[in-house]
Design a protein around this motif. Sequence first.
Motif, short mmCIF file in Angstrom:
data_model
loop_
_atom_site.label_atom_id
_atom_site.label_comp_id
_atom_site.label_asym_id
_atom_site.label_seq_id
_atom_site.Cartn_x
_atom_site.Cartn_y
_atom_site.Cartn_z
N LEU A 44 113.26 19.45 116.76
CA LEU A 44 114.31 20.43 116.46
C LEU A 44 114.66 21.27 117.69
CD1 LEU A 44 113.31 21.85 112.95
CD2 LEU A 44 115.41 20.65 113.52
N ILE A 45 113.61 21.69 118.42
CA ILE A 45 113.85 22.56 119.57
C ILE A 45 114.59 21.81 120.68
CG2 ILE A 45 112.66 23.85 121.40
CD1 ILE A 45 110.53 24.57 119.36
N ASN A 46 114.32 20.54 120.83
CA ASN A 46 114.92 19.77 121.92
C ASN A 46 116.28 19.18 121.57
OD1 ASN A 46 112.72 20.15 123.68
ND2 ASN A 46 111.59 18.47 122.73
N GLN A 99 116.22 33.41 123.03
CA GLN A 99 116.74 32.17 123.62
C GLN A 99 117.95 31.70 122.82
OE1 GLN A 99 113.98 28.99 124.41
NE2 GLN A 99 112.31 30.38 124.96
N PRO A 100 118.98 31.18 123.48
CA PRO A 100 120.15 30.70 122.75
C PRO A 100 119.87 29.37 122.07
CG PRO A 100 120.44 30.34 125.09
CD PRO A 100 119.16 31.11 124.94
N ALA A 101 120.71 29.05 121.08
CA ALA A 101 120.54 27.79 120.34
C ALA A 101 120.93 26.58 121.18
CB ALA A 101 121.35 27.83 119.05
N ASN A 102 121.83 26.77 122.11
CA ASN A 102 122.25 25.67 122.98
C ASN A 102 121.17 25.39 124.02
OD1 ASN A 102 123.56 23.91 124.74
ND2 ASN A 102 125.55 24.87 124.39
N ARG A 103 120.72 24.16 124.07
CA ARG A 103 119.60 23.82 124.95
C ARG A 103 119.97 23.98 126.42
NH1 ARG A 103 117.68 17.77 124.53
NH2 ARG A 103 119.70 17.57 125.56
N GLU A 104 121.19 23.68 126.79
CA GLU A 104 121.58 23.75 128.20
C GLU A 104 121.68 25.19 128.69
OE1 GLU A 104 125.21 21.63 128.58
OE2 GLU A 104 124.32 19.66 128.14
N CYS A 112 101.93 26.14 114.90
CA CYS A 112 100.81 25.86 115.78
C CYS A 112 101.05 26.56 117.12
CB CYS A 112 100.64 24.36 115.98
SG CYS A 112 102.09 23.52 116.63
N PRO A 113 100.00 26.87 117.87
CA PRO A 113 100.18 27.63 119.12
C PRO A 113 101.08 26.95 120.14
CG PRO A 113 97.87 27.63 118.45
CD PRO A 113 98.58 26.67 117.55
N ALA A 114 101.17 25.63 120.09
CA ALA A 114 101.96 24.92 121.09
C ALA A 114 103.45 25.19 120.97
CB ALA A 114 101.69 23.41 121.00
N VAL A 115 103.93 25.50 119.77
CA VAL A 115 105.37 25.70 119.55
C VAL A 115 105.71 27.12 119.14
CG1 VAL A 115 105.70 23.27 118.92
CG2 VAL A 115 105.20 24.95 117.14
N PRO A 163 120.35 19.16 121.21
CA PRO A 163 121.36 19.86 122.02
C PRO A 163 121.78 21.20 121.43
CG PRO A 163 121.89 17.52 121.80
CD PRO A 163 120.74 17.77 120.90
N THR A 164 121.94 21.24 120.11
CA THR A 164 122.26 22.50 119.43
C THR A 164 121.25 22.69 118.31
OG1 THR A 164 124.61 22.25 119.94
CG2 THR A 164 124.01 23.82 118.21
N LEU A 165 120.50 23.76 118.38
CA LEU A 165 119.40 23.97 117.44
C LEU A 165 119.93 24.40 116.08
CD1 LEU A 165 116.34 24.34 116.85
CD2 LEU A 165 116.59 26.68 117.68
N ASP A 166 119.33 23.83 115.02
CA ASP A 166 119.60 24.25 113.66
C ASP A 166 118.60 25.36 113.31
OD1 ASP A 166 120.30 24.56 111.06
OD2 ASP A 166 119.77 22.53 110.40
N ILE A 167 119.05 26.61 113.37
CA ILE A 167 118.15 27.75 113.17
C ILE A 167 117.58 27.76 111.75
CG2 ILE A 167 118.01 30.26 113.15
CD1 ILE A 167 118.20 29.16 115.90
N SER A 168 118.40 27.40 110.76
CA SER A 168 117.91 27.41 109.37
C SER A 168 116.78 26.40 109.19
CB SER A 168 119.06 27.12 108.41
OG SER A 168 119.62 25.85 108.68
#
Length: 536
Positions: A248-250, A283-288, A268-271, A252-257
């Motif tokens: 989900l995080i990676n 952080q913005p939803a757009n990965r770039e 988990c601590p990694a994410v 291009p555009t994150l789905d916040i819901s």
Amino acid sequence: MQKQQQRPQTEHGKIEQGQVTNGGAGDGGASGSATATGTGAGGEGRKSGMSWVWGMTGGMISRFTNPTVPNANDPTQSREGGVRNTSSAPHSKGNEVGGGGGSGSKKKKKTFWTKRKTSLPGTVKQVRGAQYPPLTVKGQLPVLTQPEWKKRPLTQPSLKPNKAVSSSSGNNKNTAVVSTPSPSANPTLDVKNGSTSNATTATSTITPPGTHNSNGSDDKKEQKKSFSSPSSVGSSNALSKRAQIFKLINEPTLDISALRQKSWSGLCPAVRNDAWQLILGYQPANRERRGPTIKKRRKEYQDHCRNHYSTDEDRLSSSEKKIMHQIRLDTPRTLPGVKLLQHPSIQLLLERILFIWSIRHPASGYVQGMNDLVVPFLVVYLASRAGVEPSELEQKHLQTEHLRVIEADCFWSLSKLLDGIQDHYTSAQPGIQRMVFKLEELIHRIDQPLHDHLKKHDIRFFHFSYRWMNCLLMREVSLPLIIRVWDTYIAEPDGFKVFHIYVCASMLKTFSSDLIALDEFQDLIVYLQNLPTQNW
């Protein structure tokens, strides 16, 4: 009234019975007719007037006087409870129709509805809901039939040894075969042979302990391959959830819901580092755009430190000196049980974050309790940089280059958090008062004995729950549990405002019996301010 009814008989003659006739089945009053006989000078005019009145109302009266002819357009003949009484006289001046016409005719009681024992076809019957089920007569209950899928016998795989396998493998006499049918087939259990009749089955051997297979290897290795412990199943679920969040995080555009939904049950601590910053909006939803935005925010915080913060008190104004003095009193009190937070570099970090936030938000300024709200962000971001669990942090993980970046991230994360609950720290703190009132109302609904017991001993909810709302339970439960609870708080749209009230209510509900057993005001206050949550 009796004289008015007899007047047409003496002056204009007698209306004979049977002259009011039905003109048809519902074709109006014009089809009916009535005649009157009489003598006198004005008799003809009055006769025509009476004829016109009875002609206009004759059809309607005839429907009441002749109940054997139903009218399809008349709703009164299809209602439950009966039809109009045909023996009552019409409400008009004149003689009774159908009563004989004489002055000595017997009047009947005016009733408009008569109850019938049997309902007419098409009547409306009472419908009862689940709250008032209908009364059923014994012997007329419906016969419930079992569904077809419940009639089928349940088939289970057999653990009996397979003769074909045991005979072919010589030494493997103790091996058992589990036949697993394919999902598409409909297997049936063969009791005699101990296997299923489905042709497409997959068999897996289970070797009892203390034996060896045909290859000479120990049975423990086979058990490790075929069976998985509950801990391994839980770890596999955690890995799959972490992989889903990484995916989900990676995007291009994150789905916040979707990220909120995944984060609600814990992270988990990694994410957790990236998930918190994305949901809070740091952080913005757009990965770039994430990299340039974080770099810009960190540089902006460094500029604030150079412009507003100074260790030399001579450069501060009188109001800024008061704020700095209060912050320096509170930072050493921040979770004194955690030794890592008493490090000088951490104390200086907390001081800068709180002072710059208060300068940038003069409406509220610094309020006691804000120092506790920085700790979860600090611990989570520091553990993510060090690659360890939050409970494994030590002083060796406090590297200067990491602390400079983590300080900026904590400042912006705290700003996003306090933007949603800033009315908790303004004048008179209306946000906290509103949450305390809602907590009291909720306890009154779910645990009225506890509410009455506290009220009986003059315990106000503001006496003990103010700190719960102001510090968000940072001083009531352990830090690892706070981090887990904050996963849900951040995932909820109004977690720190609304969901936190239900968490506090559940705590009171947990210790309800212990609180009701206390009868002294002092004992109740001490217990509520020091809940036994050390082992949570």
